[in-house]
Design an enzyme around this catalytic site. Structure first.
Site, PDB file in Angstrom:
ATOM      1  N   GLY A 156      76.483  -1.613 -26.155  1.00  0.00           N
ATOM      2  CA  GLY A 156      76.485  -0.481 -25.158  1.00  0.00           C
ATOM      3  C   GLY A 156      78.433  -0.915 -24.809  1.00  0.00           C
ATOM      4  O   GLY A 156      78.719  -0.974 -25.421  1.00  0.00           O
ATOM      5  N   TYR A 211      63.885   0.305 -10.865  1.00  0.00           N
ATOM      6  CA  TYR A 211      65.221   0.913 -11.390  1.00  0.00           C
ATOM      7  C   TYR A 211      66.096   1.376 -10.850  1.00  0.00           C
ATOM      8  O   TYR A 211      67.554   0.384 -10.558  1.00  0.00           O
ATOM      9  CB  TYR A 211      65.406   1.226 -13.124  1.00  0.00           C
ATOM     10  CG  TYR A 211      66.340   1.282 -13.294  1.00  0.00           C
ATOM     11  CD1 TYR A 211      67.368  -0.015 -14.039  1.00  0.00           C
ATOM     12  CD2 TYR A 211      67.526   3.328 -13.604  1.00  0.00           C
ATOM     13  CE1 TYR A 211      68.475   0.769 -14.352  1.00  0.00           C
ATOM     14  CE2 TYR A 211      68.062   3.034 -14.237  1.00  0.00           C
ATOM     15  CZ  TYR A 211      68.802   1.887 -15.145  1.00  0.00           C
ATOM     16  OH  TYR A 211      70.165   1.941 -15.311  1.00  0.00           O
ATOM     17  N   ASN A 226      77.663  -7.585 -25.396  1.00  0.00           N
ATOM     18  CA  ASN A 226      77.304  -7.536 -26.741  1.00  0.00           C
ATOM     19  C   ASN A 226      76.575  -6.699 -27.238  1.00  0.00           C
ATOM     20  O   ASN A 226      76.560  -6.282 -28.727  1.00  0.00           O
ATOM     21  CB  ASN A 226      76.338  -8.404 -27.141  1.00  0.00           C
ATOM     22  CG  ASN A 226      74.481  -8.734 -26.518  1.00  0.00           C
ATOM     23  OD1 ASN A 226      74.903  -8.867 -25.381  1.00  0.00           O
ATOM     24  ND2 ASN A 226      73.976  -8.141 -26.455  1.00  0.00           N
ATOM     25  N   GLY A 258      76.906  -8.698 -20.406  1.00  0.00           N
ATOM     26  CA  GLY A 258      75.906  -7.568 -20.947  1.00  0.00           C
ATOM     27  C   GLY A 258      77.136  -7.164 -22.234  1.00  0.00           C
ATOM     28  O   GLY A 258      76.927  -6.232 -22.760  1.00  0.00           O
TER      29      GLY A 258
HETATM   30  N1  LIG Z   1      72.951   3.990 -21.254  1.00  0.00           N
HETATM   31  C1  LIG Z   1      73.607   5.028 -19.582  1.00  0.00           C
HETATM   32  O1  LIG Z   1      73.018   6.554 -20.366  1.00  0.00           O
HETATM   33  C2  LIG Z   1      73.370   4.179 -18.460  1.00  0.00           C
HETATM   34  C3  LIG Z   1      73.244   5.393 -17.489  1.00  0.00           C
HETATM   35  C4  LIG Z   1      73.629   4.994 -16.405  1.00  0.00           C
HETATM   36  C5  LIG Z   1      74.184   3.562 -16.219  1.00  0.00           C
HETATM   37  N2  LIG Z   1      73.791   2.444 -17.185  1.00  0.00           N
HETATM   38  C6  LIG Z   1      74.592   1.120 -16.963  1.00  0.00           C
HETATM   39  O2  LIG Z   1      75.664   0.118 -17.564  1.00  0.00           O
HETATM   40  C7  LIG Z   1      75.140  -0.991 -17.592  1.00  0.00           C
HETATM   41  C8  LIG Z   1      75.362  -1.207 -19.509  1.00  0.00           C
HETATM   42  O3  LIG Z   1      74.219  -0.170 -19.908  1.00  0.00           O
HETATM   43  P1  LIG Z   1      73.902  -0.065 -21.797  1.00  0.00           P
HETATM   44  O4  LIG Z   1      73.713   1.339 -21.138  1.00  0.00           O
HETATM   45  O5  LIG Z   1      75.658  -0.785 -22.352  1.00  0.00           O
HETATM   46  O6  LIG Z   1      72.172  -0.877 -21.803  1.00  0.00           O
HETATM   47  P2  LIG Z   1      72.444  -1.732 -23.093  1.00  0.00           P
HETATM   48  O7  LIG Z   1      73.102  -1.367 -24.623  1.00  0.00           O
HETATM   49  O8  LIG Z   1      71.049  -1.739 -23.261  1.00  0.00           O
HETATM   50  O9  LIG Z   1      73.397  -3.193 -22.858  1.00  0.00           O
HETATM   51  C9  LIG Z   1      72.592  -3.662 -22.078  1.00  0.00           C
HETATM   52  C10 LIG Z   1      72.969  -5.669 -22.220  1.00  0.00           C
HETATM   53  O10 LIG Z   1      72.578  -5.662 -20.576  1.00  0.00           O
HETATM   54  C11 LIG Z   1      72.367  -7.431 -21.490  1.00  0.00           C
HETATM   55  N3  LIG Z   1      71.398  -8.115 -20.442  1.00  0.00           N
HETATM   56  C12 LIG Z   1      70.336  -7.532 -20.243  1.00  0.00           C
HETATM   57  N4  LIG Z   1      69.472  -8.886 -19.539  1.00  0.00           N
HETATM   58  C13 LIG Z   1      69.837  -9.546 -19.251  1.00  0.00           C
HETATM   59  C14 LIG Z   1      70.662 -10.782 -19.239  1.00  0.00           C
HETATM   60  N5  LIG Z   1      68.597 -11.082 -18.374  1.00  0.00           N
HETATM   61  N6  LIG Z   1      70.739 -11.838 -19.112  1.00  0.00           N
HETATM   62  C15 LIG Z   1      72.774 -11.836 -19.401  1.00  0.00           C
HETATM   63  N7  LIG Z   1      71.832 -10.103 -20.473  1.00  0.00           N
HETATM   64  C16 LIG Z   1      71.126  -9.717 -19.845  1.00  0.00           C
HETATM   65  C17 LIG Z   1      71.315  -6.600 -22.473  1.00  0.00           C
HETATM   66  O11 LIG Z   1      71.157  -8.460 -23.715  1.00  0.00           O
HETATM   67  P3  LIG Z   1      70.907  -8.678 -24.919  1.00  0.00           P
HETATM   68  O12 LIG Z   1      71.292  -6.977 -26.532  1.00  0.00           O
HETATM   69  O13 LIG Z   1      70.312  -9.159 -25.258  1.00  0.00           O
HETATM   70  O14 LIG Z   1      69.326  -7.442 -24.436  1.00  0.00           O
HETATM   71  C18 LIG Z   1      72.649  -5.813 -23.063  1.00  0.00           C
HETATM   72  O15 LIG Z   1      73.882  -6.899 -23.363  1.00  0.00           O
HETATM   73  C19 LIG Z   1      73.850  -1.207 -17.344  1.00  0.00           C
HETATM   74  O16 LIG Z   1      74.119  -1.335 -15.997  1.00  0.00           O
HETATM   75  C20 LIG Z   1      73.628   0.167 -17.182  1.00  0.00           C
HETATM   76  O17 LIG Z   1      72.179   0.295 -15.894  1.00  0.00           O
HETATM   77  C21 LIG Z   1      74.264   3.088 -18.485  1.00  0.00           C
END
Ligand SMILES: NC(=O)c1ccc[n+]([C@@H]2O[C@H](COP(=O)([O-])OP(=O)(O)OC[C@H]3O[C@@H](n4cnc5c(N)ncnc54)[C@H](OP(=O)(O)O)[C@@H]3O)[C@@H](O)[C@H]2O)c1
Length: 308
Positions: free
Chosen positions: A25, A174, A23, A21
């Protein structure tokens, strides 16, 4: 707003790290910091188009990036990715970062519920296949969430609770998937130690950060029309994605870590701040549940995850 300065990562030239992931966040900010310090990052992304666009913004950094397709919701893609990565040479680390959150009920290419299939099963297989490529003291970083505190998995869990949870409650599933990340990390570390491996497995949570996770959840649940209103608010009240990457960066680089630790921000209900060593949530610290999850994961994937 929490400080988002890159921690003292030192010179990472010659280090190769897989980030899933990458690309978007937190994964993108993790990648940005690593390449700024000379590392080569394998950007493991389901959309190579999005990954190439993100990679274009990283050109000129001291390190470099390789864009490689990985769809965690398709186990054949996970196997293909691992096969291609085997040709690169040794890895210093893998960051199991990608996730989907609270989407409507759907299934992976292999018939697994999508959140567990992507966040847990896809990563479990990926990490297992990359383990032999890790340097002796390589690191596995598993990105969980404060949402893991709402997880309901226990030692009595059945395979169906993971593969086709019913009734399907998107937010609970989730939370379960993020609890599974913690249980998996703990049990993987125990089994690696038992196999005399030097790999350290560190679990992290990134607080609450302004990324695409919440806008994507809104779009998935037919509330995309609210995204233009919510996005600027997120930018003010949530910590930055760069701050959210700091726990993963510390987990990769802190020489004091031995494996089995849990890192994340502590302030304001653990929503923001610099990464600190935290006590593992009760939901992630149940050894019997961790062992059961690991065994069921091997059963569902049809393969052992740690070589004896
Ligand atoms: N943001 C928060 O506040 C928060 C809080 C707690 C935990 N987290 C954790 O932090 C991590 C990163 O999340 P983020 O917040 O940065 O979210 P994000 O911006 O939505 O990034 C998520 C990434 O996962 C990729 N992804 C989703 N399904 C996939 C698949 N089947 N195969 C490969 N890649 C896939 C997405 O690809 P696409 O761009 O193509 O969709 C994107 O690159 C996650 O594990 C999340 O649970 C985040």
């Amino acid at each position: 707003m929490a400080a988002a300065a890159v921690p003292p990562l030192g010179d990472l030239s010659g280090r190769r790290i897989v980030v899933t992931g990458a690309n978007s966040g937190i994964g993108l900010e993790t990648t940005r910091a690593l390449v700024a310090h000379g590392a080569e990052v394998v950007m493991a992304c389901r959309s190579t188009e999005k990954a190439e666009a993100a990679a274009a913004g990283l050109r000129g950094a001291p390190g470099g990036v390789v864009v490689r397709h990985l769809d965690l919701a398709d186990l054949s893609s996970v196997r293909r990715f691992a096969g291609e990565t085997a040709g690169d040479g040794a890895l210093s680390g893998v960051v199991a970062n990608a996730a989907v959150m609270a989407c409507p009920l759907s299934f992976t290419a292999d018939g697994l519920e999508l959140q567990m299939g992507t966040n847990h099963f896809g990563h479990a297989l990926l990490v297992s296949l990359l383990l032999p490529m890790l340097e002796r003291e390589g690191r596995v970083v598993v990105v969980s969430s404060i949402a893991a505190r709402g997880g309901k998995l226990d030692a009595g869990m059945q395979a169906v609770d993971l593969t086709a949870p019913a009734p399907y409650r998107a937010q609970t599933v989730y939370s379960n998937s993020k609890q599974a990340n913690l249980l998996f990390a703990q049990e993987l570390q125990r089994r690696l130690r038992a196999a005399s491996s030097g790999t350290a497995v560190v679990a992290v949570h990134p607080g609450v950060s302004a990324t695409e996770l919440f806008p994507r959840q809104m779009r998935d649940n037919r509330m995309g029309f609210l995204v233009p209103l919510v996005r600027p608010v997120m930018g003010v009240i949530l910590q930055s994605a760069a701050a959210g990457a700091l726990p993963s960066l510390r987990a990769l680089s802190d020489p004091a870590l031995r494996g089995g630790e849990f890192l994340g921000p502590r302030h304001l209900g653990q929503t923001r701040g610099r990464p600190e060593l935290l006590e593992l949530y009760r939901q992630g610290a149940d050894n019997a549940a961790a062992s059961r999850l690991f065994d069921l994961t091997e059963e569902v994937l049809g393969t052992g995850l740690v070589a004896p």
